[in-house]
Design an enzyme around this catalytic site. Structure first.
Site, short mmCIF file in Angstrom:
data_model
loop_
_atom_site.label_atom_id
_atom_site.label_comp_id
_atom_site.label_asym_id
_atom_site.label_seq_id
_atom_site.Cartn_x
_atom_site.Cartn_y
_atom_site.Cartn_z
N GLY A 140 -41.15 5.77 -0.23
CA GLY A 140 -41.99 5.29 -1.33
C GLY A 140 -41.16 5.05 -2.57
N SER A 141 -41.78 5.18 -3.71
CA SER A 141 -41.13 4.90 -4.98
C SER A 141 -40.20 6.05 -5.37
CB SER A 141 -42.18 4.71 -6.08
OG SER A 141 -42.86 5.94 -6.33
N GLY B 74 -40.44 10.21 -5.10
CA GLY B 74 -39.34 11.03 -4.62
C GLY B 74 -38.96 12.13 -5.59
N GLU C 241 -36.49 8.08 1.36
CA GLU C 241 -36.21 6.64 1.37
C GLU C 241 -36.98 6.03 0.21
OE1 GLU C 241 -34.02 5.36 3.19
OE2 GLU C 241 -33.80 6.65 4.95
N CYS D 172 -38.28 -2.50 0.36
CA CYS D 172 -37.30 -1.73 -0.39
C CYS D 172 -35.93 -2.40 -0.33
CB CYS D 172 -37.22 -0.30 0.13
SG CYS D 172 -36.89 -0.18 1.90
#
Length: 501
Positions: free
Chosen positions: A233-234, A238, A255, A289
């Protein structure tokens, strides 16, 4: 492709009861209409799922790895049998074009194939011991339930990257999909259940789906019964997940965001570069991403490449992702469109020259958010855009010196994917060396998006440092043990220590 949403649901075994079970409305970005309302898990249900996952793990870890691989092999075949339907649901639920939906399911199939082979190669090491009559080895063992938190833009592949490896490594899995794309998760769980039934004697709760908002993910992240959390995700997400898992001494595979760039040198194959830039920048409507966000073009070829790129942009067909002619589908929602417009406004304030970026097909789809991909010429600069906007915006910069281009390339918080287009061996080698790209992925003469299953996927810096998929990424789902066996009649101590009574 004539498949409609009802036929897709039927092909994937999703029942009316599942699709109308709760208060979480699922809206298709294709037209902005609600296509289902699913049930959200409460705290007690999440707790029960984690408890069930622990029980399943205790049984599953005793099963020989090749037998565990058989389950993943059958799952891969179920995915082959349902590739078209699942690919269509991906398109309908997250908005990527059907070809990309099919490609995402193919990624699932590929990682299943890799994991099946891996199930017979979970190898360790034999290490020379300094003590006579001793043997030292390193072995790998199942670690426990693995929590998987996925994002909307790859609603099924991320689960499979993690679960296929985690399962052959002897772990159970719990999947918390994005609340924007829960239907694909329910469909995948159906396919897993079918595979488990075909194989037989599979622990109940080996794979589970929990649905909800951030609080559901937070409960999974904070539970010490979950030794590994893989979160996609963003960067903002994270920053919460990483410290929370670390605080309980768990392991996180993160990730996160990307701000990926391509450098085009004077010797580059311009036609190849244009095609790679185009897909990298506008594929999945810029919601990857690994999307290409920044482009550095040498002054000697700038006036050749950029006009060619603009011409290519003029031929992009924006529209219904299920139509074969479409190249770019919708953004996921209104917030994504608002973020894109804010980023373009800021670029113009900073001197950028914007081409494209406007809303498209508003009359046809008033409740959906289609956009014309944008090119933003920023000229020469000492610092490039630092923030990732999840939308089809390509910032173009002019450069004169490769070392300066590499400095600008690396001068961002993110470090996921990168590429250089060049026919000069020295330039290529420099870019992929320790003084070149600081990203987890560094390509030569291919774009930034579309990583293969065989390599470890992930990035550095604010991208999180996690690795998934191929190479030795499987080690992230196992615990390591170093064992020394003394087969002599003496008891020498390491480092030559003398300790005699």
């Amino acid at each position: 492709m004539s498949m409609n949403i009802e036929s897709v649901f039927t092909a994937l075994g999703l029942s009316e009861a599942q699709l109308n079970a709760g208060d979480l409305a699922v809206t298709s970005p294709v037209d902005g209409k609600t296509i289902a309302s699913v049930a959200v898990h409460n705290s007690n249900q999440v707790d029960a799922a984690i408890a069930k996952s622990r029980v399943a793990f205790e049984q599953w870890k005793t099963v020989p790895a090749p037998k565990r691989g058989e389950l993943v092999r059958v799952l891969g075949n179920k995915l082959r049998d349902h590739k078209e339907a699942l690919g269509a649901l991906v398109s309908m639920e997250c908005g990527k074009i059907y070809q990309e939906g099919l490609g995402e399911v193919q990624e699932m199939i590929d990682i299943c194939d890799l994991a099946v082979g891996l199930s017979r190669q979970l190898f360790g090491l034999t290490i020379a011991s300094e003590r006579p009559g001793h043997r030292m080895t390193e072995t790998w063992h199942p670690i426990g339930p693995v929590g998987i938190i996925s994002a909307f833009n790859f609603p099924v592949a991320v689960w499979c990257w993690n679960s296929a490896l985690a399962l052959v490594c002897g772990n159970s899995v719990i999947w918390k999909p994005s609340e924007k794309t829960p239907l694909t998760a329910l469909a995948c769980q159906k396919l897993f259940d079918a595979a488990a039934a075909e194989v037989g004697d599979i622990p109940e709760g080996l794979s589970q789906v929990i649905i909800g908002h951030a609080d559901v993910g937070e409960q999974l992240v904070n539970d010490s019964r979950m030794p590994v959390i893989s979160a996609t995700g963003s960067t903002a997400m994270g920053r919460k997940v990483g410290p929370a898992v670390a605080a309980r001494f768990g392991r996180s595979i993160l990730e996160l965001g990307g701000n990926n760039a391509i450098i085009v040198t004077p010797s580059a194959d311009m036609d190849m570069a244009v095609r790679a830039i185009l897909f990298g920048a506008v594929g999945t409507a810029g919601q990857r991403c690994t999307s290409t966000r920044r482009l550095f073009v040498h002054s000697d070829v700038y006036d050749e490449l950029v006009p060619a790129l603009k011409e290519a942009y003029s031929g992009i067909r924006v529209g219904d992702p299920m139509q074969q002619s479409t190249l770019v589908g919708p953004l996921i929602d209104k917030q994504a469109f608002t973020n894109m417009q804010s980023a373009l406004d800021l670029a113009m304030v900073n001197g950028g020259e914007v081409l494209g970026g406007s809303r498209a097909l508003q009359d046809t789809y008033p409740n959906a958010y289609y956009v014309n991909p944008a090119i933003v010429e920023m000229g020469e600069t000492k610092q490039t855009v630092q923030e990732e906007t999840f939308a089809p915006i390509l910032y173009v910069y002019r450069y004169n010196d490769l070392d300066e281009a590499i400095r600008l390339h690396n001068d961002v918080p993110q470090g996921l994917s990168s590429a250089i287009f060049t026919m000069d061996m020295r330039e290529a080698e420099k870019f992929t060396s320790a003084v070149g790209s600081d990203c987890g992925i560094a390509n030569v003469n291919i774009g930034t998006s579309g990583a293969e299953i065989g390599g470890a996927f992930g990035g550095e810096k604010e991208t999180g440092g996690g690795r998934e998929s191929g190479s030795d990424a499987w080690k992230g789902y196992m615990r390591r043990a170093t064992s020394t066996v003394n087969y002599s009649t003496d008891l020498p101590l390491a480092q030559g220590i003398e300790f005699n009574l």
